[in-house]
Design a protein around this motif. Structure first.
Motif, PDB file in Angstrom:
ATOM      1  N   SER A 245     -13.935  -1.060  -2.563  1.00 24.95           N
ATOM      2  CA  SER A 245     -13.333  -2.092  -1.726  1.00 24.95           C
ATOM      3  C   SER A 245     -14.425  -3.036  -1.262  1.00 24.95           C
ATOM      4  O   SER A 245     -15.478  -2.598  -0.793  1.00 24.95           O
ATOM      5  CB  SER A 245     -12.639  -1.455  -0.515  1.00 24.95           C
ATOM      6  OG  SER A 245     -12.298  -2.439   0.443  1.00 24.95           O
ATOM      7  N   ARG A 250      -9.049  -2.627   0.935  1.00 20.07           N
ATOM      8  CA  ARG A 250      -8.306  -2.773  -0.326  1.00 20.07           C
ATOM      9  C   ARG A 250      -9.192  -2.334  -1.484  1.00 20.07           C
ATOM     10  O   ARG A 250     -10.200  -2.971  -1.778  1.00 20.07           O
ATOM     11  CB  ARG A 250      -7.881  -4.226  -0.540  1.00 20.07           C
ATOM     12  CG  ARG A 250      -6.757  -4.702   0.355  1.00 20.07           C
ATOM     13  CD  ARG A 250      -5.400  -4.276  -0.213  1.00 20.07           C
ATOM     14  NE  ARG A 250      -4.336  -5.005   0.446  1.00 20.07           N
ATOM     15  CZ  ARG A 250      -3.748  -6.085  -0.047  1.00 20.07           C
ATOM     16  NH1 ARG A 250      -4.112  -6.557  -1.229  1.00 20.07           N
ATOM     17  NH2 ARG A 250      -2.797  -6.687   0.612  1.00 20.07           N
ATOM     18  N   TYR A 302      -0.409  -2.243  -4.202  1.00 22.49           N
ATOM     19  CA  TYR A 302       0.027  -3.632  -4.253  1.00 22.49           C
ATOM     20  C   TYR A 302       0.263  -4.062  -5.699  1.00 22.49           C
ATOM     21  O   TYR A 302      -0.174  -3.391  -6.633  1.00 22.49           O
ATOM     22  CB  TYR A 302      -1.005  -4.525  -3.560  1.00 22.49           C
ATOM     23  CG  TYR A 302      -1.124  -4.204  -2.090  1.00 22.49           C
ATOM     24  CD1 TYR A 302      -0.320  -4.830  -1.146  1.00 22.49           C
ATOM     25  CD2 TYR A 302      -2.019  -3.223  -1.644  1.00 22.49           C
ATOM     26  CE1 TYR A 302      -0.398  -4.514   0.203  1.00 22.49           C
ATOM     27  CE2 TYR A 302      -2.106  -2.897  -0.298  1.00 22.49           C
ATOM     28  CZ  TYR A 302      -1.293  -3.547   0.613  1.00 22.49           C
ATOM     29  OH  TYR A 302      -1.362  -3.217   1.938  1.00 22.49           O
ATOM     30  N   SER A 306      -4.289  -3.014  -6.708  1.00 22.02           N
ATOM     31  CA  SER A 306      -5.162  -2.541  -5.639  1.00 22.02           C
ATOM     32  C   SER A 306      -4.379  -1.608  -4.715  1.00 22.02           C
ATOM     33  O   SER A 306      -3.145  -1.581  -4.729  1.00 22.02           O
ATOM     34  CB  SER A 306      -5.732  -3.717  -4.844  1.00 22.02           C
ATOM     35  OG  SER A 306      -4.698  -4.408  -4.153  1.00 22.02           O
ATOM     36  N   GLU A 308      -4.514   0.815  -0.741  1.00 25.42           N
ATOM     37  CA  GLU A 308      -5.111   1.177   0.537  1.00 25.42           C
ATOM     38  C   GLU A 308      -4.999   2.677   0.751  1.00 25.42           C
ATOM     39  O   GLU A 308      -4.055   3.308   0.266  1.00 25.42           O
ATOM     40  CB  GLU A 308      -4.385   0.490   1.697  1.00 25.42           C
ATOM     41  CG  GLU A 308      -4.682  -0.965   1.896  1.00 25.42           C
ATOM     42  CD  GLU A 308      -4.022  -1.494   3.160  1.00 25.42           C
ATOM     43  OE1 GLU A 308      -4.635  -1.359   4.256  1.00 25.42           O
ATOM     44  OE2 GLU A 308      -2.900  -2.019   3.077  1.00 25.42           O
TER      45      GLU A 308
END
Length: 326
Positions: A245, A250, A302, A306, A308
């Motif tokens: 990230s 992210r 997402y 990517s 989280e």
């Protein structure tokens, strides 16, 4: 397929899926722990034709079983850290060169030539944790950087602060990588204003500090180091690849690694993008163990691939690994 496929030349999703399915069939045939898990879930290798149908092995099996695909001799064993008396994970490695190729190519994909960086590690040294996959990686990257200042500094904050300030003032590109609690310890000793340094946290309070939500942690680190963003590394003992990230939590994967988010109420189903669930990882570098891992991390994905990391399952929620006793 007995030799690892060329995962580092993957260019698109079609290639990834083709190799993932071949790897699934190979591991079904040659990894008895994984095959038993697939059979328990009534997943036959002949009927699995899409990634969405591939079973993911609960990560806790690395604590209780020898997760191996094939009969190559074990070159080394990576072990997770843990408190005294805790059962830790072990990853039996039969091809260290594949791990080295994975993290070297992954670093190059996201950060470029390692020789452009001086690497300062606020981590235990290789001599202290020779069985840590993270330490093995960082130790090798330090050597590859070929810079006099690169090294481990966990037990010498004063020397680290002096080196960090000197290198940054000289305009050297520095990567400071460390466990979370050590980075916080560092900025408590002295606040900095860095212009040429990347701060990368690898997670982990190790019981030394109160856990913080990511936004608060990164805000403290940004303020203390005088930087605009905090980079992060997502990796674990059971994987041979890392996601990175560049800020705001992210993470992006190298082209041979992908993340899927499973339904917390139905481990065989997936949730839509931006919905919270359990993190499943496909790591094609895990060719000799298991490439399909159901972690105990919670996260969301997402549309651009990517993801989280939002936290971890409570022990009471990690039911999948208790469903089968081999």
């Amino acid at each position: 397929m007995t030799a690892p496929p060329d995962i580092f030349s993957i260019q698109n999703q079609k290639q990834f899926e083709k190799i993932a399915l071949k790897t699934f069939r190979h591991q079904y045939d040659h990894n008895p722990v994984y095959q038993d898990w697939c059979k328990f879930l009534k997943a036959d290798k002949q009927t699995v034709s899409r990634i969405a149908h591939i079973p993911f092995l609960p990560i806790s099996f690395f604590k209780s079983h020898a997760v191996l695909a094939g009969e190559l001799p074990v070159q080394t064993t990576f072990r997770s850290s843990g408190t005294t008396g805790m059962t830790t994970s072990q990853h039996l490695i039969t091809d260290l060169s594949l791990y080295e190729a994975s993290y070297r190519n992954g670093f190059a994909q996201f950060y470029g030539n390692i020789e452009n960086y001086t690497i300062l590690a606020v981590l235990p040294s290789y001599l202290e944790r020779a069985d840590s996959s993270l330490i093995y990686m960082v130790d090798d990257l330090i050597r590859k950087s070929n810079k006099a200042g690169s090294g481990f500094y966990l037990h010498n904050y004063s020397e680290l602060l002096q080196t960090l300030k000197q290198l940054d003032k000289a305009g050297e590109t520095v990567l400071l990588i460390g466990v979370t609690y050590a980075l916080l310890d560092l900025i408590e000793q002295e606040s900095l204003r860095l212009n040429h340094t990347i701060i990368m946290e690898t997670g982990g309070m190790k019981g030394k500090r109160k856990e913080l939500i990511r936004e608060d942690l990164h805000q403290q680190l940004c303020k203390g180091f005088g930087v605009k963003s905090i980079h992060s590394e997502y990796g674990m003992t059971e994987l041979l690849s890392q996601a990175y990230s560049f800020g705001a939590g992210r993470f992006e994967c190298p082209q041979w690694m992908q993340v899927y988010i499973r339904d917390t109420d139905d481990a065989l189903s997936y949730v839509e993008d931006e919905k919270t669930g359990g993190i499943n990882v496909i790591d094609l570098a895990n060719f000799h163990s298991c490439s399909f891992i159901a972690t105990q991390d919670l996260g969301k994905k997402y549309a651009n691939g990517s993801f989280e990391v939002l936290g971890r399952f409570d022990a009471s929620d990690s039911r999948g690994c208790n469903l089968m006793v081999l």
